[in-house]
Design a protein around this motif. Structure first.
Motif, mmCIF file in Angstrom:
data_model
loop_
_atom_site.group_PDB
_atom_site.id
_atom_site.type_symbol
_atom_site.label_atom_id
_atom_site.label_comp_id
_atom_site.label_asym_id
_atom_site.label_seq_id
_atom_site.Cartn_x
_atom_site.Cartn_y
_atom_site.Cartn_z
ATOM 1 N N PRO A 114 0.834 -1.211 0.000
ATOM 2 C CA PRO A 114 0.000 0.000 0.000
ATOM 3 C C PRO A 114 0.865 1.256 0.000
ATOM 4 C CG PRO A 114 -0.762 -1.576 1.641
ATOM 5 C CD PRO A 114 0.551 -2.085 1.153
ATOM 6 N N ILE A 115 0.431 2.271 -0.741
ATOM 7 C CA ILE A 115 1.158 3.540 -0.815
ATOM 8 C C ILE A 115 0.237 4.664 -0.351
ATOM 9 C CG2 ILE A 115 2.396 5.158 -2.310
ATOM 10 C CD1 ILE A 115 2.922 2.860 -4.245
ATOM 11 N N ILE A 116 0.761 5.507 0.534
ATOM 12 C CA ILE A 116 0.073 6.727 0.950
ATOM 13 C C ILE A 116 0.875 7.900 0.413
ATOM 14 C CG2 ILE A 116 -0.719 8.140 2.887
ATOM 15 C CD1 ILE A 116 -0.798 5.578 4.571
ATOM 16 N N SER A 117 0.231 8.803 -0.320
ATOM 17 C CA SER A 117 0.919 9.991 -0.819
ATOM 18 C C SER A 117 0.231 11.234 -0.263
ATOM 19 C CB SER A 117 0.907 10.031 -2.353
ATOM 20 O OG SER A 117 -0.412 10.218 -2.839
ATOM 21 N N ILE A 118 0.867 12.393 -0.443
ATOM 22 C CA ILE A 118 0.368 13.607 0.211
ATOM 23 C C ILE A 118 -0.252 14.612 -0.755
ATOM 24 C CG2 ILE A 118 1.860 13.416 2.230
ATOM 25 C CD1 ILE A 118 3.781 15.396 0.884
ATOM 26 N N SER A 119 -0.408 14.233 -2.034
ATOM 27 C CA SER A 119 -1.066 15.150 -2.979
ATOM 28 C C SER A 119 -1.555 14.372 -4.190
ATOM 29 C CB SER A 119 -0.122 16.267 -3.428
ATOM 30 O OG SER A 119 0.920 15.751 -4.250
ATOM 31 N N ARG A 120 -2.532 14.953 -4.886
ATOM 32 C CA ARG A 120 -3.024 14.326 -6.117
ATOM 33 C C ARG A 120 -1.934 14.302 -7.185
ATOM 34 N NH1 ARG A 120 -7.371 17.805 -4.869
ATOM 35 N NH2 ARG A 120 -6.767 19.199 -6.577
ATOM 36 N N TRP A 121 -1.116 15.359 -7.234
ATOM 37 C CA TRP A 121 -0.013 15.391 -8.204
ATOM 38 C C TRP A 121 0.954 14.235 -7.963
ATOM 39 C CZ3 TRP A 121 5.286 15.925 -7.427
ATOM 40 C CH2 TRP A 121 6.059 16.140 -8.570
ATOM 41 N N LEU A 122 1.286 13.999 -6.698
ATOM 42 C CA LEU A 122 2.212 12.923 -6.359
ATOM 43 C C LEU A 122 1.596 11.565 -6.698
ATOM 44 C CD1 LEU A 122 4.911 12.202 -5.171
ATOM 45 C CD2 LEU A 122 3.954 12.496 -2.887
ATOM 46 N N ASP A 123 0.310 11.410 -6.415
ATOM 47 C CA ASP A 123 -0.383 10.183 -6.778
ATOM 48 C C ASP A 123 -0.311 9.947 -8.288
ATOM 49 O OD1 ASP A 123 -2.414 7.968 -6.450
ATOM 50 O OD2 ASP A 123 -3.599 9.371 -7.639
ATOM 51 N N GLU A 124 -0.434 11.024 -9.055
ATOM 52 C CA GLU A 124 -0.396 10.899 -10.513
ATOM 53 C C GLU A 124 0.990 10.481 -10.994
ATOM 54 O OE1 GLU A 124 -1.973 10.498 -14.117
ATOM 55 O OE2 GLU A 124 -3.119 11.015 -12.309
ATOM 56 N N GLN A 125 2.051 10.983 -10.376
ATOM 57 C CA GLN A 125 3.412 10.584 -10.766
ATOM 58 C C GLN A 125 3.632 9.098 -10.485
ATOM 59 O OE1 GLN A 125 4.617 13.256 -12.398
ATOM 60 N NE2 GLN A 125 2.761 14.138 -11.483
ATOM 61 N N ILE A 126 3.157 8.643 -9.340
ATOM 62 C CA ILE A 126 3.300 7.228 -8.979
ATOM 63 C C ILE A 126 2.547 6.359 -9.979
ATOM 64 C CG2 ILE A 126 2.776 5.502 -7.214
ATOM 65 C CD1 ILE A 126 3.082 7.839 -5.147
ATOM 66 N N PHE A 127 1.321 6.752 -10.300
ATOM 67 C CA PHE A 127 0.506 5.965 -11.229
ATOM 68 C C PHE A 127 1.141 5.917 -12.623
ATOM 69 C CE2 PHE A 127 -2.975 5.662 -14.352
ATOM 70 C CZ PHE A 127 -3.476 4.415 -13.993
ATOM 71 N N ARG A 128 1.655 7.043 -13.079
ATOM 72 C CA ARG A 128 2.274 7.095 -14.408
ATOM 73 C C ARG A 128 3.481 6.173 -14.506
ATOM 74 N NH1 ARG A 128 3.905 12.998 -15.426
ATOM 75 N NH2 ARG A 128 5.130 11.934 -17.011
ATOM 76 N N HIS A 129 4.225 6.025 -13.415
ATOM 77 C CA HIS A 129 5.468 5.263 -13.479
ATOM 78 C C HIS A 129 5.308 3.788 -13.106
ATOM 79 C CE1 HIS A 129 7.212 9.313 -13.620
ATOM 80 N NE2 HIS A 129 8.310 8.747 -14.077
ATOM 81 N N VAL A 130 4.378 3.460 -12.215
ATOM 82 C CA VAL A 130 4.271 2.066 -11.761
ATOM 83 C C VAL A 130 2.864 1.508 -11.883
ATOM 84 C CG1 VAL A 130 6.207 2.385 -10.182
ATOM 85 C CG2 VAL A 130 3.872 2.653 -9.317
ATOM 86 N N GLY A 131 1.888 2.335 -12.301
ATOM 87 C CA GLY A 131 0.541 1.830 -12.515
ATOM 88 C C GLY A 131 -0.249 1.542 -11.264
#
Length: 338
Positions: A114-131
């Protein structure tokens, strides 16, 4: 529930501040919290959790926790190798964008924990790189500390203006904070601004300098001292290339100080151009200077940004963040129980 938050070192900075807030909130909720550190120090932030000195960041020195919460790729590695089933990845910034070992940093996001991030932008970077999507929990400010001291008549055209800036040292690994961009921007402002101004530089690592620009150096040692700097400033400026979230602009808004910032990513969760901040592209000193000059010379815009900042800061509080992050960790723990 026992939570282990490996940190390695505890220093003055937004990331450590968020981790200590999480640890203290968990303790307040009745959970046991252990923070493994290479060197135990307590002078940076008040800590309610247990500090555990360890000789190195290796798996054998990471104690068991029902939840193990690393926040950086160097602390994720030993935590995951020691307790893969208990690890929850906390992301305060997308390390592959700036650390030397980008492949290893990216690997830590690919382990299906599980991953917890602190912003929608950060969530988007994670999704773009690892799905993989993360659980987004926005940090917030303490309104009892970060609050306006004096709002009326703050815009006075004939008075020497104070510009507040947090100057992170590029040679200490903070190139992405954009200090050299800020330096160029302030030299442009100095050549064009019709009045007088002074820059208040907050220097966490070492004294930084602004050639040809009037400035003073400050080293606040508490949130209260930092709040006084925000309250006494006419403008807060941020020049980062990218930020997982960025608390300082939000703190400035809460203190009634207008913000000029690069649109560096995570702060877009609470920043809107010309509504509560003046936003410019990263790595563009000319645009940053233009934003500073515009806000300092346009009374209507200045007061509009001030009011907008105060309004949005009320929505992002430390209490709200702590409640949500604790509830998120409790829920993840319950989901993992047989």
């Amino acid at each position: 529930m026992k939570v282990v938050i490996p940190m390695g070192i505890l220093h003055l900075g937004g990331g450590c501040k968020v981790l200590i807030d999480i640890a203290n909130a968990l303790v307040q909720r009745g959970h046991e919290v252990v923070i493994p550190l290479l060197a135990v120090t307590t002078h940076v932030y008040p800590v309610k959790a247990q500090l555990l000195q360890i000789p190195s960041l290796e798996p054998q020195y990471i104690p068991y926790g029902d939840v193990v919460l690393p926040n950086f790729y160097t602390t994720f590695l030993p935590a995951y190798h020691a307790w893969p089933q208990q690890t929850v990845r906390l992301s305060l910034g997308f390390e592959p964008y700036w650390v030397p070992d980008k492949e290893t940093a990216l690997w830590t996001y690919r382990q299906k924990v599980p991953i917890i991030s602190i912003s929608r932008w950060l969530d988007e970077q994670i999704f773009r790189h690892v799905g993989q999507r993360s659980i987004v929990v926005n940090p917030g400010i303490d309104p009892n500390i970060f609050k306006p001291r004096m709002l009326y008549n703050k815009f006075e055209s004939n008075r020497t203006k104070t510009i507040l800036y947090i100057a992170r040292d590029p040679s200490s690994g903070y190139t992405m904070k954009g200090f050299h961009d800020f330096t160029q921007a302030m030299q442009l402002v100095h050549s064009r601004y019709p009045g007088h101004f002074i820059v208040h530089l907050v220097c966490p690592e070492k004294d930084m300098h602004l050639p040809g620009v009037p400035y003073r150096i400050f080293r606040p040692t508490s949130d209260l001292e930092m709040a006084l700097l925000y309250q006494s400033a006419d403008l807060f400026v941020s020049s980062s290339w990218f930020e997982g979230y960025a608390l300082p602009p939000l703190e400035a808004m809460a203190c009634g100080t207008p913000v000029v910032s690069t649109n560096s990513g995570g702060l877009m969760d609470y920043c809107t151009h010309l509504v509560n901040a003046y936003l410019t592209p990263p790595r563009n000193p000319q645009a940053l200077a233009e934003g500073i000059l515009t806000v300092l010379t346009d009374k209507a815009l200045y007061e509009h940004l001030l009011a907008g900042g105060l309004s949005v800061a009320q929505m992002f509080t430390k209490q709200r963040f702590e409640q949500k992050i604790v509830e998120t960790l409790e829920q993840l723990y319950r989901q993992r129980q047989p």
